[in-house]
Design a protein around this motif. Sequence first.
Motif, PDB file in Angstrom:
ATOM      1  N   LYS A  41       1.600   9.159  -2.055  1.00 26.26           N
ATOM      2  CA  LYS A  41       1.079   9.969  -0.788  1.00 26.26           C
ATOM      3  C   LYS A  41       2.210  10.016   0.369  1.00 26.26           C
ATOM      4  CE  LYS A  41      -4.001   9.491  -1.002  1.00 26.26           C
ATOM      5  NZ  LYS A  41      -4.943   8.959  -0.449  1.00 26.26           N
ATOM      6  N   ASP A  74       0.697  -1.283   0.289  1.00 23.50           N
ATOM      7  CA  ASP A  74       0.003   0.065  -0.058  1.00 23.50           C
ATOM      8  C   ASP A  74       0.791   1.288  -0.048  1.00 23.50           C
ATOM      9  OD1 ASP A  74      -1.924   1.798   0.320  1.00 23.50           O
ATOM     10  OD2 ASP A  74      -2.754   1.115   2.147  1.00 23.50           O
ATOM     11  N   LEU A  81      -9.841   2.713  -2.222  1.00 25.53           N
ATOM     12  CA  LEU A  81      -8.979   2.139  -1.223  1.00 25.53           C
ATOM     13  C   LEU A  81      -9.280   2.160   0.003  1.00 25.53           C
ATOM     14  CD1 LEU A  81      -5.730   3.176  -3.318  1.00 25.53           C
ATOM     15  CD2 LEU A  81      -6.843   0.760  -3.501  1.00 25.53           C
ATOM     16  N   LYS A 133      -3.294  -1.514  -7.149  1.00 23.77           N
ATOM     17  CA  LYS A 133      -3.119  -0.086  -6.474  1.00 23.77           C
ATOM     18  C   LYS A 133      -2.604   0.849  -7.901  1.00 23.77           C
ATOM     19  CE  LYS A 133      -1.738   3.148  -3.228  1.00 23.77           C
ATOM     20  NZ  LYS A 133      -1.394   3.485  -2.075  1.00 23.77           N
ATOM     21  N   ARG A 160      -9.533   6.448  -6.620  1.00 23.96           N
ATOM     22  CA  ARG A 160      -8.633   6.259  -5.815  1.00 23.96           C
ATOM     23  C   ARG A 160      -9.447   5.858  -4.078  1.00 23.96           C
ATOM     24  NH1 ARG A 160      -2.431   8.273  -4.968  1.00 23.96           N
ATOM     25  NH2 ARG A 160      -1.848   7.278  -3.339  1.00 23.96           N
TER      26      ARG A 160
HETATM   27  N1  GLY Z   1      -3.615   4.027   1.093  1.00 24.03           N
HETATM   28  C1  GLY Z   1      -4.742   4.947   0.324  1.00 24.03           C
HETATM   29  C2  GLY Z   1      -4.079   5.584  -1.034  1.00 24.03           C
HETATM   30  O1  GLY Z   1      -2.846   5.446  -1.200  1.00 24.03           O
HETATM   31  O2  GLY Z   1      -4.895   6.401  -1.564  1.00 24.03           O
END
Ligand code: GLY
Length: 365
Positions: free
Chosen positions: A144, A138, A243, A226, A240
């Motif tokens: 992020k 993740d 998630l 992802k 997104r």
């Molecule tokens: N862990 C959530 C994201 O990367 O958006």
Amino acid sequence: MKRLEVALPGRGYDILIERGLLAQAGERIRAVLPRAAKVAVVSDSTVAPLYGRSVLDSLARAGYEAALFTVPAGEGSKNAAQLSELWEGFMAFGLTRTDAVVALGGGVVGDLAGFAAATILRGVAFVQIPTTLLAQVDSSVGGKVAVDLKAGKNLAGAFYQPRLVLMDPDVLDTLPLPVFMAGMAEVVKYGCIWDEGFFDFLTARPSRQGSMADIEHILYTCCDIKRQVVIEDELDTGLRMILNFGHTLGHAYELAGHYVEWSHGEAVAAGMCAAAQLGVGLGVTPPDVPGRIARACAALGLPTHISCGLEDCSAAIGLDKKSAGSDITLILLDAIGHAVPCKMPRERLLAQVAALPGHGKESAT
Ligand code: GLY
Ligand code: NAD
């Protein structure tokens, strides 16, 4: 070696997955950062003694001058004071704009080092070497980066993509069992939101040993999902959000347990079970889904139910004085393997949550 490309325009990067990759970090980084001379490796007090030497030696073999910056292990290091110490340390080390920062650790180190890399000298190249399962599936992918503020988690941050992500499954062997299983909650989440076949694959391997036997496939599948989500919605304005399945009530449980009683992964596991029940109540989720998710979580030793007072649920839903009245997007499943964002007034969601067993006024902690 398994390889995935996060094909973002102008800032694409590879995710490499292979046992023993840590010892090749230098040459792999050299291939994408040929001009860098210095590398600041950020790690934590648990991971640095385990894996710091191997990475530093590999960087030296690749011709880099590398230095290790170690922060205390744990969420408490993801703050502005630690960020500032890293900035000062990088400058004392003589880091320049053509050099690089490497994050060697779990999500805490990745988020902190990534934000330090994004902001020092207005941004230097950044490489993720994630060492927890959660970080591998993740947090190391998608850009992020953040630190926590007193006002809340991840409130100061940026979208800043790494130049390379190196995943060595062997490092997962030293993880404490609860930390490993917390990562498995996020792994199950990918099956829930995207891929029923993967969900069934996981339920057939309900142990750490069983998961580790197929860990390359598990890492590849999660990162592939992802990657697709991030390519479509890098800045988290639409897709997104899926998630976050299980995270709305998961945050309430973390809050109710004062961030001590339940780990993030445990809270997310129970949050996914609760979200599935909510989905049934809202007519979105088929009735067999909550039981399937609960069985998958229980088999991994993850909680399937956490009692929570309405006050903590309201806070997590954002139904406080600042945001009352506005809508919230709850992520539900219309099937195992398919997530649907459902926008609804916060008050309506709170009423649904209050009807869940263990979430009423009498459950206040
Ligand atoms: N862990 C959530 C994201 O990367 O958006
Ligand atoms: P963590 O980084 O605190 O690591 C958990 C514990 O495991 C720490 O004590 C660490 O020292 C130890 N550890 C790490 N690797 C180890 C190894 N190989 N062997 C032995 N011990 C090891 O926690 P985490 O669960 O990895 O990450 C949680 C953080 O990630 C939170 O701050 C969360 O906000 C963030 N996060 C970010 C994103 C994102 O997209 N950026 C996504 C999810 C979570």
